[in-house]
Design a protein around this motif. Structure first.
Motif, PDB file in Angstrom:
ATOM      1  N   LYS A 128       0.822  -1.106  -0.063  1.00  0.00           N
ATOM      2  CA  LYS A 128      -0.124  -0.198   0.144  1.00  0.00           C
ATOM      3  C   LYS A 128       0.776   1.219   0.066  1.00  0.00           C
ATOM      4  O   LYS A 128       0.560   2.105  -0.668  1.00  0.00           O
ATOM      5  CB  LYS A 128      -1.011  -0.063   1.248  1.00  0.00           C
ATOM      6  N   ASN A 166       2.195   9.880   9.217  1.00  0.00           N
ATOM      7  CA  ASN A 166       1.054   9.040   9.003  1.00  0.00           C
ATOM      8  C   ASN A 166       1.428   7.741   9.764  1.00  0.00           C
ATOM      9  O   ASN A 166       1.827   6.988   9.205  1.00  0.00           O
ATOM     10  CB  ASN A 166       0.852   9.005   7.294  1.00  0.00           C
ATOM     11  N   LYS A 167       0.538   7.907  10.784  1.00  0.00           N
ATOM     12  CA  LYS A 167       0.524   6.538  11.690  1.00  0.00           C
ATOM     13  C   LYS A 167      -0.103   5.315  10.910  1.00  0.00           C
ATOM     14  O   LYS A 167       0.276   4.298  11.265  1.00  0.00           O
ATOM     15  CB  LYS A 167       0.200   6.650  12.844  1.00  0.00           C
ATOM     16  N   ASP A 168      -0.969   5.716  10.197  1.00  0.00           N
ATOM     17  CA  ASP A 168      -1.470   4.472   9.386  1.00  0.00           C
ATOM     18  C   ASP A 168      -0.509   3.968   8.433  1.00  0.00           C
ATOM     19  O   ASP A 168      -0.828   2.429   8.241  1.00  0.00           O
ATOM     20  CB  ASP A 168      -2.610   5.107   8.433  1.00  0.00           C
ATOM     21  N   PHE A 169       0.331   4.550   7.954  1.00  0.00           N
ATOM     22  CA  PHE A 169       1.401   4.099   7.160  1.00  0.00           C
ATOM     23  C   PHE A 169       2.371   2.939   7.986  1.00  0.00           C
ATOM     24  O   PHE A 169       2.732   2.069   7.454  1.00  0.00           O
ATOM     25  CB  PHE A 169       2.307   5.171   6.415  1.00  0.00           C
ATOM     26  N   TRP A 170       2.515   3.608   9.240  1.00  0.00           N
ATOM     27  CA  TRP A 170       3.286   2.791  10.087  1.00  0.00           C
ATOM     28  C   TRP A 170       2.593   1.390  10.524  1.00  0.00           C
ATOM     29  O   TRP A 170       3.225   0.355  10.320  1.00  0.00           O
ATOM     30  CB  TRP A 170       3.635   3.423  11.564  1.00  0.00           C
ATOM     31  N   ALA A 171       1.459   1.453  10.421  1.00  0.00           N
ATOM     32  CA  ALA A 171       0.638   0.098  10.790  1.00  0.00           C
ATOM     33  C   ALA A 171       0.530  -0.569   9.693  1.00  0.00           C
ATOM     34  O   ALA A 171       0.491  -1.881   9.695  1.00  0.00           O
ATOM     35  CB  ALA A 171      -0.899   0.577  10.926  1.00  0.00           C
ATOM     36  N   GLU A 172       0.623   0.067   8.426  1.00  0.00           N
ATOM     37  CA  GLU A 172       0.548  -0.780   7.126  1.00  0.00           C
ATOM     38  C   GLU A 172       1.798  -1.525   7.174  1.00  0.00           C
ATOM     39  O   GLU A 172       1.980  -2.591   6.614  1.00  0.00           O
ATOM     40  CB  GLU A 172       0.358   0.097   5.940  1.00  0.00           C
ATOM     41  N   ARG A 175       1.697  -4.521   9.356  1.00  0.00           N
ATOM     42  CA  ARG A 175       0.879  -5.488   8.680  1.00  0.00           C
ATOM     43  C   ARG A 175       1.573  -6.335   7.787  1.00  0.00           C
ATOM     44  O   ARG A 175       1.630  -7.603   7.553  1.00  0.00           O
ATOM     45  CB  ARG A 175      -0.500  -5.049   8.267  1.00  0.00           C
TER      46      ARG A 175
END
Length: 183
Positions: A128, A166-172, A175
């Motif tokens: 992503k 972007n913490k969503d990037f970190w989570a991605e 994952r």
């Protein structure tokens, strides 16, 4: 050289981070702020496998600035030893892990078992995140355009800020690493 020999040649993460000149503060921000999920069974499984990881990177790499600290958090939770090799000083190994068979893209994480055999490879980006970078790159003018260098630098700044914030990037990234290590 065997992967075990490359591993031994690598720097421990603290020494590498201490020597950084470009993205040290950004890497440490991600490291300090990334909240690793409560994945006890995943970390226990990794502990049982007794993996080690070789990281091919450079301190100027924005992808490494975001990805390496997340790997380090996983390594801490699973007792995984990490050694870091600078790409440009270790092209013999890097050239065995080219992206799309041609690019020396980093970071590359090479996971090895107790026998020194490769069990997984990850990098340079979570899928992503690659889509995000591809979209940003698609907006650049042609390389021959007068403003290409300026627009490219603006794009790098934009991407670096996203990686930093972007913490969503970190989570991605987490994952994607978990998926690679679980398969």
């Amino acid at each position: 050289m065997s992967l075990d020999q490359w591993f031994v040649k690598g720097k421990n993460p603290d020494d590498f981070i201490e020597s950084m000149e470009t993205h040290k503060e950004n890497l440490l921000k991600v490291y300090d702020e990334f909240e690793i999920p409560a994945d006890a069974s995943f970390f226990e499984e990794l502990k049982q496998r007794q993996l080690k990881v070789i990281v091919l990177t450079e301190d100027w790499c924005g992808d490494a600035m975001m990805n390496v600290p997340i790997l380090l958090r996983i390594a801490e939770k699973s007792d995984m030893e990490v050694r870091i090799l600078e790409r440009d000083q270790n092209l013999e190994l890097m050239d065995q892990y080219l992206t799309n068979g041609k690019s020396r893209s980093i970071p590359i994480f090479i996971f090895i078992d107790g026998s020194g055999d490769e069990v997984a490879k990850w990098g340079p980006r979570a899928p992503k995140i690659q889509t995000f970078v591809d979209e940003a790159t698609s907006k650049l003018p042609e390389k021959e355009a007068k403003d290409f260098k300026e627009k490219q630098q603006e794009m790098f700044t934009f991407i670096t800020k996203a990686y930093h914030d972007n913490k969503d990037f970190w989570a991605e990234v987490y994952r994607s690493l978990k998926e690679t290590l679980s398969s």
